[in-house]
Design a protein around this motif. Structure first.
Motif, PDB file in Angstrom:
ATOM      1  N   ILE A 220       0.841  -1.194   0.000  1.00 41.78           N
ATOM      2  CA  ILE A 220       0.000   0.000   0.000  1.00 41.78           C
ATOM      3  C   ILE A 220       0.882   1.252   0.000  1.00 41.78           C
ATOM      4  O   ILE A 220       0.595   2.237  -0.712  1.00 41.78           O
ATOM      5  N   LYS A 221       1.964   1.221   0.771  1.00 45.32           N
ATOM      6  CA  LYS A 221       2.896   2.349   0.761  1.00 45.32           C
ATOM      7  C   LYS A 221       3.519   2.518  -0.625  1.00 45.32           C
ATOM      8  O   LYS A 221       3.717   3.639  -1.111  1.00 45.32           O
ATOM      9  N   PHE A 222       3.834   1.401  -1.273  1.00 45.38           N
ATOM     10  CA  PHE A 222       4.402   1.461  -2.619  1.00 45.38           C
ATOM     11  C   PHE A 222       3.386   2.019  -3.614  1.00 45.38           C
ATOM     12  O   PHE A 222       3.742   2.802  -4.505  1.00 45.38           O
ATOM     13  N   ALA A 223       2.102   1.633  -3.453  1.00 46.86           N
ATOM     14  CA  ALA A 223       1.058   2.154  -4.343  1.00 46.86           C
ATOM     15  C   ALA A 223       0.916   3.660  -4.176  1.00 46.86           C
ATOM     16  O   ALA A 223       0.716   4.395  -5.154  1.00 46.86           O
ATOM     17  N   ARG A 224       1.026   4.143  -2.947  1.00 47.13           N
ATOM     18  CA  ARG A 224       0.967   5.582  -2.727  1.00 47.13           C
ATOM     19  C   ARG A 224       2.181   6.272  -3.330  1.00 47.13           C
ATOM     20  O   ARG A 224       2.077   7.373  -3.887  1.00 47.13           O
ATOM     21  N   ALA A 225       3.347   5.632  -3.204  1.00 50.56           N
ATOM     22  CA  ALA A 225       4.560   6.226  -3.766  1.00 50.56           C
ATOM     23  C   ALA A 225       4.486   6.324  -5.289  1.00 50.56           C
ATOM     24  O   ALA A 225       5.068   7.242  -5.892  1.00 50.56           O
ATOM     25  N   ARG A 226       3.757   5.411  -5.913  1.00 47.56           N
ATOM     26  CA  ARG A 226       3.586   5.454  -7.370  1.00 47.56           C
ATOM     27  C   ARG A 226       2.599   6.525  -7.801  1.00 47.56           C
ATOM     28  O   ARG A 226       2.452   6.801  -8.992  1.00 47.56           O
ATOM     29  N   GLY A 227       1.897   7.119  -6.844  1.00 48.96           N
ATOM     30  CA  GLY A 227       0.957   8.162  -7.168  1.00 48.96           C
ATOM     31  C   GLY A 227      -0.417   7.688  -7.570  1.00 48.96           C
ATOM     32  O   GLY A 227      -1.170   8.441  -8.215  1.00 48.96           O
ATOM     33  N   LEU A 228      -0.781   6.457  -7.196  1.00 52.91           N
ATOM     34  CA  LEU A 228      -2.121   5.956  -7.526  1.00 52.91           C
ATOM     35  C   LEU A 228      -3.176   6.753  -6.767  1.00 52.91           C
ATOM     36  O   LEU A 228      -2.945   7.185  -5.625  1.00 52.91           O
ATOM     37  N   PRO A 229      -4.345   6.943  -7.373  1.00 54.28           N
ATOM     38  CA  PRO A 229      -5.418   7.669  -6.678  1.00 54.28           C
ATOM     39  C   PRO A 229      -5.820   6.942  -5.393  1.00 54.28           C
ATOM     40  O   PRO A 229      -5.761   5.715  -5.295  1.00 54.28           O
ATOM     41  N   GLN A 230      -6.247   7.737  -4.405  1.00 53.80           N
ATOM     42  CA  GLN A 230      -6.653   7.158  -3.122  1.00 53.80           C
ATOM     43  C   GLN A 230      -7.804   6.174  -3.289  1.00 53.80           C
ATOM     44  O   GLN A 230      -7.840   5.142  -2.624  1.00 53.80           O
ATOM     45  N   ARG A 231      -8.753   6.489  -4.178  1.00 51.17           N
ATOM     46  CA  ARG A 231      -9.884   5.586  -4.390  1.00 51.17           C
ATOM     47  C   ARG A 231      -9.417   4.218  -4.896  1.00 51.17           C
ATOM     48  O   ARG A 231      -9.907   3.180  -4.469  1.00 51.17           O
ATOM     49  N   THR A 232      -8.450   4.222  -5.802  1.00 49.29           N
ATOM     50  CA  THR A 232      -7.908   2.961  -6.323  1.00 49.29           C
ATOM     51  C   THR A 232      -7.197   2.190  -5.222  1.00 49.29           C
ATOM     52  O   THR A 232      -7.331   0.963  -5.115  1.00 49.29           O
ATOM     53  N   ILE A 233      -6.429   2.882  -4.392  1.00 48.22           N
ATOM     54  CA  ILE A 233      -5.701   2.218  -3.309  1.00 48.22           C
ATOM     55  C   ILE A 233      -6.680   1.593  -2.309  1.00 48.22           C
ATOM     56  O   ILE A 233      -6.519   0.434  -1.894  1.00 48.22           O
ATOM     57  N   TYR A 234      -7.696   2.351  -1.945  1.00 52.31           N
ATOM     58  CA  TYR A 234      -8.627   1.885  -0.919  1.00 52.31           C
ATOM     59  C   TYR A 234      -9.507   0.734  -1.405  1.00 52.31           C
ATOM     60  O   TYR A 234      -9.642  -0.287  -0.722  1.00 52.31           O
ATOM     61  N   PHE A 235     -10.083   0.891  -2.584  1.00 52.18           N
ATOM     62  CA  PHE A 235     -11.134  -0.039  -3.018  1.00 52.18           C
ATOM     63  C   PHE A 235     -10.654  -1.121  -3.979  1.00 52.18           C
ATOM     64  O   PHE A 235     -11.316  -2.158  -4.100  1.00 52.18           O
ATOM     65  N   LYS A 236      -9.542  -0.923  -4.660  1.00 47.27           N
ATOM     66  CA  LYS A 236      -9.044  -1.961  -5.558  1.00 47.27           C
ATOM     67  C   LYS A 236      -8.002  -2.845  -4.892  1.00 47.27           C
ATOM     68  O   LYS A 236      -7.958  -4.052  -5.126  1.00 47.27           O
ATOM     69  N   HIS A 237      -7.161  -2.252  -4.062  1.00 44.31           N
ATOM     70  CA  HIS A 237      -6.075  -3.014  -3.443  1.00 44.31           C
ATOM     71  C   HIS A 237      -6.373  -3.364  -1.982  1.00 44.31           C
ATOM     72  O   HIS A 237      -6.330  -4.538  -1.603  1.00 44.31           O
ATOM     73  N   ALA A 238      -6.660  -2.368  -1.167  1.00 45.49           N
ATOM     74  CA  ALA A 238      -6.837  -2.620   0.274  1.00 45.49           C
ATOM     75  C   ALA A 238      -8.091  -3.433   0.558  1.00 45.49           C
ATOM     76  O   ALA A 238      -8.043  -4.435   1.291  1.00 45.49           O
ATOM     77  N   LEU A 239      -9.221  -3.029  -0.014  1.00 49.72           N
ATOM     78  CA  LEU A 239     -10.477  -3.704   0.305  1.00 49.72           C
ATOM     79  C   LEU A 239     -10.457  -5.161  -0.146  1.00 49.72           C
ATOM     80  O   LEU A 239     -10.973  -6.041   0.553  1.00 49.72           O
ATOM     81  N   LYS A 240      -9.879  -5.442  -1.317  1.00 52.55           N
ATOM     82  CA  LYS A 240      -9.849  -6.819  -1.816  1.00 52.55           C
ATOM     83  C   LYS A 240      -9.101  -7.734  -0.859  1.00 52.55           C
ATOM     84  O   LYS A 240      -9.511  -8.870  -0.611  1.00 52.55           O
ATOM     85  N   ASN A 241      -7.993  -7.260  -0.314  1.00 53.46           N
ATOM     86  CA  ASN A 241      -7.229  -8.084   0.620  1.00 53.46           C
ATOM     87  C   ASN A 241      -7.848  -8.104   2.010  1.00 53.46           C
ATOM     88  O   ASN A 241      -7.478  -8.936   2.839  1.00 53.46           O
ATOM     89  N   THR A 242      -8.769  -7.199   2.275  1.00 52.70           N
ATOM     90  CA  THR A 242      -9.488  -7.199   3.541  1.00 52.70           C
ATOM     91  C   THR A 242     -10.595  -8.246   3.563  1.00 52.70           C
ATOM     92  O   THR A 242     -10.970  -8.738   4.623  1.00 52.70           O
ATOM     93  N   LEU A 243     -11.110  -8.618   2.380  1.00 51.94           N
ATOM     94  CA  LEU A 243     -12.310  -9.436   2.313  1.00 51.94           C
ATOM     95  C   LEU A 243     -12.090 -10.903   2.664  1.00 51.94           C
ATOM     96  O   LEU A 243     -13.066 -11.615   2.887  1.00 51.94           O
ATOM     97  N   LEU A 244     -10.845 -11.379   2.694  1.00 51.71           N
ATOM     98  CA  LEU A 244     -10.611 -12.805   2.970  1.00 51.71           C
ATOM     99  C   LEU A 244     -11.135 -13.225   4.339  1.00 51.71           C
ATOM    100  O   LEU A 244     -11.941 -14.158   4.431  1.00 51.71           O
TER     101      LEU A 244
END
Length: 323
Positions: A220-244
């Motif tokens: 997630i820190k790397f995704a922020r460093a790449r400049g990805l939008p917050q919405r993409t970080i929260y809902f595409k990357h973080a939320l998917k790994n939260t759902l397990l």
């Protein structure tokens, strides 16, 4: 995937054999069905004839194998209280319980996940703290108290919703549903809300905790460093790994809702399997209790199998190579 599925199926069959043995022991040693069916006035000859017709005069191993064979075909004998085949009783009551369980589970999932994401992302706001306080209250309050409180507010004081029964239903073959009628929808709101309160609080707190944990990870820190939008970080990357873990809890809670909807069905006089089980306990109706035990165990086994298979869809990193 095939080997994994076959291994899980083998484990499920083993579990169900253990459950059928427990149900068989319950059937054998909790009361005398012959005495319950004929009463005290029956002669010894009548009892012997009925015992022979039910197969109770055979060796225990033969009776157990016969019990397993009949259970596979959905035959658990006759209800001692109603004199009706247990399979017919469950066929009549099952739609009400499953409908209530799935409706409340869907409501809990659709409400709990967004609320959990909100309180994780806005954890320092007053609204998030207020929601966390309510979730603690929802987990702490017993189900029967929530049901009575909802009846008092929405049925007695406000008069908006009915307080008992299933309402008007329609038949779709052997299945009956109240979700297609206005009266049926009004009747299911309060019992479904009663069951969903605990589930919403549990899912919300779980999603919040997992979301906060995932947001601290390196990718997630790397995704922020790449400049990805917050919405993409929260809902595409973080939320998917939260759902397990959420899938795990939601699946197990679905089985728990079906198994332990007894209190809710009793409070609202909901004509499902839970109310039938309570009545069976009151009258020592052992065939119904044994069938309920086997059916609920089968539901838990199926739900666990589905949850295991969903893991791969959510997290492809999981290796199902049997190691």
């Amino acid at each position: 995937m095939l080997a994994f599925t076959l291994r899980r199926l083998f484990q499920a069959i083993f579990v169900m054999l253990i459950v059928t043995f427990i149900a068989f022991v319950l059937f054998q040693f909790v009361g005398d069905p012959v005495m319950s069916m004929l009463g005290q006035e029956a002669t010894e000859a009548d009892r012997a004839a009925l015992r022979e017709s039910l197969g109770l005069d055979k060796p225990m191993l033969t009776q157990y194998l016969s019990f397993v064979g009949n259970a596979v075909h959905g035959d658990f004998g006759l209800s001692l209280r109603q004199g009706t085949p247990v399979s017919e009783l469950f066929k009549e009551k099952m739609p009400a319980t499953l409908e209530l369980a799935f409706f409340s589970s869907i409501v809990a999932t659709l409400a709990g996940i967004p609320l959990g994401v909100f309180v994780a992302l806005k954890r320092n706001t007053a609204t998030a703290k207020w929601l966390m306080g309510l979730s603690l209250l929802g987990i702490s309050l017993p189900t029967f108290f929530i049901g009575i409180l909802l009846i008092l507010v929405f049925s007695v004081w406000l008069g908006w919703l009915p307080s008992y029964g299933r309402g008007e239903t329609v038949s779709l073959g052997w299945w009956t549903t109240g979700l297609l009628t206005k009266d049926g929808l009004e009747h299911i709101i309060l019992p479904a809300a009663t069951l969903a309160v605990f589930q919403i609080a549990l899912v919300m707190r779980l999603v919040r905790g997992e979301m906060l944990e995932v947001l601290r990870t390196d990718y997630i820190k790397f995704a922020r460093a790449r400049g990805l939008p917050q919405r993409t970080i929260y809902f595409k990357h973080a939320l998917k790994n939260t759902l397990l873990p959420v899938i795990t809890i939601t699946g197990l809670q679905l089985g728990g809702i079906i198994a332990f909807s007894i209190v809710t069905e009793t409070v609202f006089q909901w004509p499902g399997m839970g109310l039938l089980f309570i009545q069976a306990v009151q009258f020592a109706d052992v065939p119904v209790m044994a069938a309920y035990l086997c059916l609920i165990s089968l539901i838990f086994v199926i739900v666990n199998l589905i949850v295991d298979l969903l893991y791969v869809m959510v997290d492809p990193r999981l290796k199902l190579d049997g190691s």
